[in-house]
Design an enzyme around this catalytic site. Structure first.
Site, PDB file in Angstrom:
ATOM      1  N   GLY A 113     -33.012  29.759   3.428  1.00  0.00           N
ATOM      2  CA  GLY A 113     -33.261  30.992   2.694  1.00  0.00           C
ATOM      3  C   GLY A 113     -34.679  31.136   2.170  1.00  0.00           C
ATOM      4  O   GLY A 113     -35.020  32.159   1.591  1.00  0.00           O
ATOM      5  N   GLU A 119     -31.904  23.471   4.835  1.00  0.00           N
ATOM      6  CA  GLU A 119     -31.833  24.020   6.199  1.00  0.00           C
ATOM      7  C   GLU A 119     -32.722  25.244   6.342  1.00  0.00           C
ATOM      8  O   GLU A 119     -32.236  26.349   6.547  1.00  0.00           O
ATOM      9  CB  GLU A 119     -30.397  24.464   6.510  1.00  0.00           C
ATOM     10  CG  GLU A 119     -29.336  23.442   6.263  1.00  0.00           C
ATOM     11  CD  GLU A 119     -27.934  24.064   6.242  1.00  0.00           C
ATOM     12  OE1 GLU A 119     -27.802  25.304   6.138  1.00  0.00           O
ATOM     13  OE2 GLU A 119     -26.985  23.299   6.336  1.00  0.00           O
ATOM     14  N   PRO A 120     -34.035  25.087   6.209  1.00  0.00           N
ATOM     15  CA  PRO A 120     -34.877  26.263   6.391  1.00  0.00           C
ATOM     16  C   PRO A 120     -34.849  26.754   7.846  1.00  0.00           C
ATOM     17  O   PRO A 120     -34.856  25.932   8.772  1.00  0.00           O
ATOM     18  CB  PRO A 120     -36.277  25.755   6.021  1.00  0.00           C
ATOM     19  CG  PRO A 120     -36.232  24.287   6.294  1.00  0.00           C
ATOM     20  CD  PRO A 120     -34.826  23.850   5.991  1.00  0.00           C
ATOM     21  N   ARG A 164     -36.087  30.660   8.685  1.00  0.00           N
ATOM     22  CA  ARG A 164     -37.209  31.598   8.636  1.00  0.00           C
ATOM     23  C   ARG A 164     -38.522  30.913   8.272  1.00  0.00           C
ATOM     24  O   ARG A 164     -39.555  31.176   8.882  1.00  0.00           O
ATOM     25  CB  ARG A 164     -36.897  32.680   7.579  1.00  0.00           C
ATOM     26  CG  ARG A 164     -38.004  33.716   7.403  1.00  0.00           C
ATOM     27  CD  ARG A 164     -37.760  34.579   6.157  1.00  0.00           C
ATOM     28  NE  ARG A 164     -36.396  35.047   6.098  1.00  0.00           N
ATOM     29  CZ  ARG A 164     -35.943  36.111   6.747  1.00  0.00           C
ATOM     30  NH1 ARG A 164     -36.754  36.831   7.475  1.00  0.00           N
ATOM     31  NH2 ARG A 164     -34.676  36.453   6.652  1.00  0.00           N
ATOM     32  N   CYS A 204     -34.850  56.846  21.099  1.00  0.00           N
ATOM     33  CA  CYS A 204     -34.454  58.146  20.593  1.00  0.00           C
ATOM     34  C   CYS A 204     -33.685  58.006  19.278  1.00  0.00           C
ATOM     35  O   CYS A 204     -32.520  58.378  19.198  1.00  0.00           O
ATOM     36  CB  CYS A 204     -33.622  58.853  21.652  1.00  0.00           C
ATOM     37  SG  CYS A 204     -33.367  60.567  21.246  1.00  0.00           S
TER      38      CYS A 204
HETATM   39  C1  LIG Z   1     -29.106  31.422   8.609  1.00  0.00           C
HETATM   40  C2  LIG Z   1     -28.792  30.116   8.007  1.00  0.00           C
HETATM   41  C3  LIG Z   1     -29.810  29.276   7.535  1.00  0.00           C
HETATM   42  C4  LIG Z   1     -31.273  29.643   7.584  1.00  0.00           C
HETATM   43  O1  LIG Z   1     -31.578  30.743   6.819  1.00  0.00           O
HETATM   44  P1  LIG Z   1     -33.113  31.174   6.629  1.00  0.00           P
HETATM   45  O2  LIG Z   1     -33.058  32.309   5.704  1.00  0.00           O
HETATM   46  O3  LIG Z   1     -33.610  31.560   7.963  1.00  0.00           O
HETATM   47  O4  LIG Z   1     -33.825  29.997   6.065  1.00  0.00           O
HETATM   48  C5  LIG Z   1     -29.464  28.049   7.015  1.00  0.00           C
HETATM   49  N1  LIG Z   1     -28.171  27.668   6.950  1.00  0.00           N
HETATM   50  C6  LIG Z   1     -27.160  28.435   7.407  1.00  0.00           C
HETATM   51  C7  LIG Z   1     -25.781  27.958   7.321  1.00  0.00           C
HETATM   52  C8  LIG Z   1     -27.437  29.688   7.943  1.00  0.00           C
HETATM   53  O5  LIG Z   1     -26.429  30.446   8.394  1.00  0.00           O
END
Ligand SMILES: *Cc1c(COP(=O)(O)O)cnc(C)c1O
Length: 440
Positions: free
Chosen positions: A262, A297-298, A300, A366
């Site tokens: 996130g 878990e990055p 983005r 469109c």
């Molecule tokens: C999408 C997701 C992420 C990564 O989210 P980002 O906003 O891209 O960092 C991490 N963990 C899980 C379970 C996700 O579904």
């Protein structure tokens, strides 16, 4: 299990491959916290567009490595995974896997592609959200061969379906902390009942799950694009996760507490990048004491500023209200502005020094949603100029579609001094193949 962060000590580690000459995680970690569109070389971009056509995705693998390494360095002792769905291209996955990043997957196809790109299945985590049978079957059969696979479940139905398939392996329970955050309501998963079990139910479900599974962790992922003040909500959610983890740990140990991804990047020129050290301090304080190792878990954060889209101007039209600039990229190329109202920087790569004037940039589709910017100052675009659209590395190609019978673009990976095609441009035959196959 080896932690990717252990590589940060590469120069003191006698087992490290000091002679390989390849940059280490530590060297990549010493990198700027943000890359703005102006930091890319425009001459080079224009040449890429001339050679490979437009619209064109470009992904810089060194920047991907830098972003992962910087993030991992900011969280020493934590286990930093890459969330594949932000960009599941093989070139990106293998660059990160080579750096030691374990891969977080939210679908069977992501698992398959991560493993195909070289991921050790034992290091993979699969997060099941309303998992179709195909996904759950894939993960369970993978775990039969690779017992290190971790499956994260966010509903008791998922636990039942795992048991029905004879699964008794590594399990994490996804917590819904009741607090969401991020750049848009469509990504604030933390308060959405779809994701995870309500925090107050988790301790009881976890205790029972210990009888049938190897309960190794609790997990949450509460939003996306967290930047600036969003971090307050993010930390409130992390606090709830910590509290829940302590309750779960009172009935037995946990190997990890996973707070998801996130983490945002600045899309707008006036936004500042996250100070990762400050984020770490705040996250640690919010989480409180837990025995399990912190997991993050990055997605983005790792890929967003490593990618962009190049698109050619085909139309300029002065109207009383604005100057309309028509380009060959569309919401089928990059849907974020249409889907999330996202801001993406735009520059004229062919003439970055021309005077700027406010223009509206849109594609050939469109629908009035097919717009990348409205009244945005851009160095006056002329027909055949190449425009660069920034921060397209995350949820860019991943969300591309063939709407309007548009073949999806090619993607070029920059790697050191090299530029190579990592996804060829689709043809119309690719778009219609499934129909031809069906009528064969
Ligand atoms: C999408 C997701 C992420 C990564 O989210 P980002 O906003 O891209 O960092 C991490 N963990 C899980 C379970 C996700 O579904």
């Amino acid at each position: 299990m080896s932690s990717p962060t252990s590589d940060l000590d590469a120069d003191t580690d006698p087992d490290s491959d000091v002679d390989s000459g390849a940059p280490t995680l530590k060297e990549y970690a010493d990198s700027p916290p943000v890359r703005r569109l102006d930091d890319w070389g425009y001459t080079h971009l224009e040449a890429l567009a001339a050679e490979h056509g437009t619209p064109l995705y470009v992904i810089d693998l060194d920047r991907v490595r830098e972003n992962y390494a910087r993030f991992a360095a900011a969280f020493p002792n934590a286990h930093v995974m890459y969330a594949a769905k932000a960009h599941t291209g093989r070139a990106v996955l293998s660059a990160l896997i080579d750096l030691g990043a374990p891969i977080e997957c939210a679908a069977w196809g992501e698992l398959d592609r991560a493993i195909d790109a070289g991921a050790d299945p034992n290091e993979c985590q699969y997060t099941a959200v309303n998992p179709p049978d195909r996904d759950i079957d894939y993960a369970v059969s993978l775990a039969e061969d690779y017992p290190g696979v971790t499956i994260t479940a966010g509903a008791t139905d998922t636990l039942d379906r795992l048991s029905e398939r004879g699964y008794d392996g590594r399990l994490a329970i996804r917590i819904n902390p009741g607090i969401g955050t991020g750049h848009h309501e469509k990504v604030a998963t933390g308060a959405d009942a779809k994701f995870g079990l309500p925090a107050e139910r988790v301790p009881a479900v976890a205790e029972e799950a210990r009888d049938s599974f190897d309960l190794v962790g609790v997990h949450a992922h509460v939003g996306s694009g967290v930047l600036g003040d969003d971090i307050d909500d993010h930390c409130r959610a992390v606090g709830r996760i910590g509290e829940t983890a302590r309750q779960v740990e009172s009935s037995g140990s946990l190997e990890f507490v996973d707070i998801g991804g996130g983490y945002g990047v600045p899309y707008r020129p006036d936004e500042e990048p996250l100070d990762l050290v400050e984020v770490r301090e705040r996250v640690r304080a919010a989480l409180g004491d837990v025995d399990g190792q912190l997991r993050l878990e990055p997605g983005r954060y790792v890929v967003a500023d490593a990618g962009l889209v190049l698109t050619e101007v085909n139309t300029t039209k002065r109207t009383p209200e604005t100057t309309v600039v028509g380009v060959d990229a569309s919401l089928g190329t990059l849907v974020r502005p249409a889907m999330f109202d996202s801001y993406h920087a735009i520059r004229n790569a062919s003439a970055p020094d021309r005077a700027r004037e406010p223009v509206s940039v849109g594609g050939p589709m469109c629908t009035s949603a097919d717009v990348f910017a409205t009244d945005r100052p851009v160095s006056r675009p002329e027909r055949e100029d190449v425009l660069a659209i920034g921060n397209a590395g995350a949820y860019g190609y991943e969300l591309a579609s063939q709407f309007h019978s548009q073949p999806r673009p090619a993607e070029i990976a920059l790697d050191g001094g090299d530029a190579r095609v990592v996804r060829r441009r689709e043809t119309l035959a690719d778009v219609t193949r499934v129909e031809r196959d069906a009528n064969r």
